[in-house]
Design an enzyme around this catalytic site. Structure first.
Site, short mmCIF file in Angstrom:
data_model
loop_
_atom_site.label_atom_id
_atom_site.label_comp_id
_atom_site.label_asym_id
_atom_site.label_seq_id
_atom_site.Cartn_x
_atom_site.Cartn_y
_atom_site.Cartn_z
N LEU A 171 -4.10 -0.30 -2.88
CA LEU A 171 -4.61 -1.04 -1.72
C LEU A 171 -5.03 -0.02 -0.67
CD1 LEU A 171 -1.81 -3.70 -1.01
CD2 LEU A 171 -4.11 -4.19 -1.88
N HIS A 172 -6.23 -0.17 -0.11
CA HIS A 172 -6.59 0.75 0.98
C HIS A 172 -7.60 0.16 1.96
CE1 HIS A 172 -10.23 1.29 -1.37
NE2 HIS A 172 -10.76 1.89 -0.33
N ARG A 173 -8.24 -0.96 1.62
CA ARG A 173 -9.32 -1.46 2.46
C ARG A 173 -8.79 -2.02 3.78
NH1 ARG A 173 -13.79 -1.21 -0.64
NH2 ARG A 173 -14.92 -1.85 1.20
#
Lengths: 329, 329
Positions: A159-161
């Protein structure tokens, strides 16, 4: 974070580094145009090749256009239809500036035709698929699975957005859904920003527990190993959706939209909007991940080429340069 | 050269002048993005409106996009299909960045739909047509034709595009064709750069003779007078093609392509590639100019709106701003 890729993939160091140090996107873009333009004027390359949808690619594309230099775009034609993403604009602008366009998936090629993009469109497959095949063989042949640190994990999560990790409500929803998974343990190589947000929002109890184990971000080789090992990938990344496809693993994409439509069409990538109620189905989809993965056996087409795209693209560019040079301007 | 327009049209002076002083197109664009971006960040406008296809418009459009500011493009959808023109790229890029698009001609609206441009497209006509009608009435009602300096001239000529005036072969071909005209005298308000080229190439005997008379560039009011007076316009300008149409005069466009396709479709603008043999027909077309101009009597549609476009466009933008403000983000 890019150093490990240069090292593992034995890539040569860049010849120049433009050392862009501004932070606002508009200042960054202006500086990239200015510095790349100057480099082109001084060095007079035959062609400028850009990849993907970053501000760096857009800046270099504009600099090429304004200095009348042939522009080539690899990974052309990607479209998510989501104009809240800066990348969606970057993609469209770069494609409209390009002389040679190399979409890496069949559906991307179709997008370019639909939009009546004027440059020459050639579908030759995805160099990332070449890299995946080549490196997977190198890595996995030297790797004894039973000794792996990853043996315990059947699900890979990244997850990074911003839209997922910057909102306390959304990231809590996602992590709760992850914690409801009962079909296997989850490995979560964690982006520094995501870790910071989880700590800031007081959600640390939703990671590093019986279901979810975090690690530092992994290198490309480590990712190849866990991809080989796992049953399913849960991600909001663009690249990992494709890599899950290359590794023939079920992917669950936590976004409102994706630009990798072939993976959706072939029913091995499941799109879940993290703000919607479909998120409640996450655990059930994970239980069925192996079964969904069986779909790969029946896929007769390979939308990302035959694993020899890189050399074909390089040859196509060289041909174009030599054709161009024989034309008296 | 822009001062006379501010003066004649009673336009207010600009609030700010970004004083862009670089010369290479890539440096110019970088500086416009940087300075306009800074202005937007400081001043926080609700909307950025750009007109046409210049580097200034593109730079401001990119700055608006990268600062998440609503972007509105007036004169959207113009396409010549000629990618040797920097403006063709600028047009397409600006349109793809825009939230609100106001094409000024019906065919431009269709171009945007065909390219699947994502912003909202609203055809409300051309503010230049409003300006033409308003100012023509003001100017001509105070003007006694018989006293005019222009009474002698039935053909108006303008030339300024690099592809026509920078090549000694092409400009000589064009001026020779002009000198073959027998149906009337030609007034040639001459761009400084064009005059310089004519002198440099030793072609002065092809102007300021029995057929062709040069003058300094004219103001908008003077152009309205000569447009009212003449039978035909010969030009490579974009704007003058439309103004000839507004004035219901036959236009001959000396270019390989034009973005004003409605004027071509309605058969009152004749496109001549100055490098082709069609240039030999120039004199004959001029002889038939009045007859061709009769076509205007039978044109029932007005592809540039009803002469009240400006106020309709302003209202559409204001509506959009107020709708946007009522949405809680």
């Amino acid at each position: 974070m890019s150093d490990i890729f240069f090292e593992e993939l034995s890539l040569p160091n860049p010849t120049i580094n433009l050392a862009i140090c501004t932070t606002s996107p508009y200042q960054q873009l202006a500086e990239i145009i200015e510095k790349t333009g100057q480099y082109i004027v001084d060095d007079k390359p035959d062609v400028v090749c850009v990849w993907g949808d970053t501000n760096s690619s857009l800046g270099a594309a504009i600099a090429a256009n304004k200095t009348h230099t042939m522009l080539c775009h690899i990974e052309a034609g990607c479209r998510s239809g989501d104009f809240r993403m800066a990348e969606e604009y970057n993609r469209i602008l770069i494609d409209n500036l390009s002389d040679l366009l190399f979409p890496v998936a069949q559906c991307d090629s179709l997008n370019l035709t639909n939009e009546k993009i004027h440059g020459r469109i050639t579908f030759l497959g995805d160099p990332l698929f070449d890299a995946f095949l080549y490196n997977r063989n190198r890595v996995l042949s030297n790797w004894i699975k039973t000794m792996s640190d990853f043996a315990d994990f059947s699900i890979l999560l990244t997850l990074h957005r911003a839209e997922n990790v910057d909102s306390p409500v959304i990231i809590k929803r996602i992590l709760k859904a992850i914690n409801s998974i009962r079909s296997g343990k989850v490995l979560f190589p964690i982006h520094p920003r995501t870790r910071k947000m989880i700590e800031e929002f007081g959600l640390a109890d939703l990671v590093d527990n019986e279901v979810v184990t975090t690690t530092e971000p992994l290198g490309y080789f480590e990712m190849l190993k866990i991809l080989d090992q796992c049953d399913a990938v849960i991600t909001d990344s663009g690249g990992l959706q494709k890599e899950a496809f290359f590794a023939q693993k079920t992917c669950i994409t936590l976004r409102k939209s994706t630009e990798h439509l072939d993976t959706i069409r072939l029913k091995v990538n499941i799109l879940i909007d993290p703000e919607s109620e479909s998120l409640d189905n996450l655990s059930e989809i994970c239980s069925n991940a192996k079964k969904i993965g069986d779909t790969f056996k029946y896929i007769s087409e390979m939308p990302y080429g035959d694993g020899h795209s890189s050399i074909q693209i390089v040859n196509a560019i060289l041909d174009e340069i030599s054709n161009n040079k024989t034309i008296i301007k």
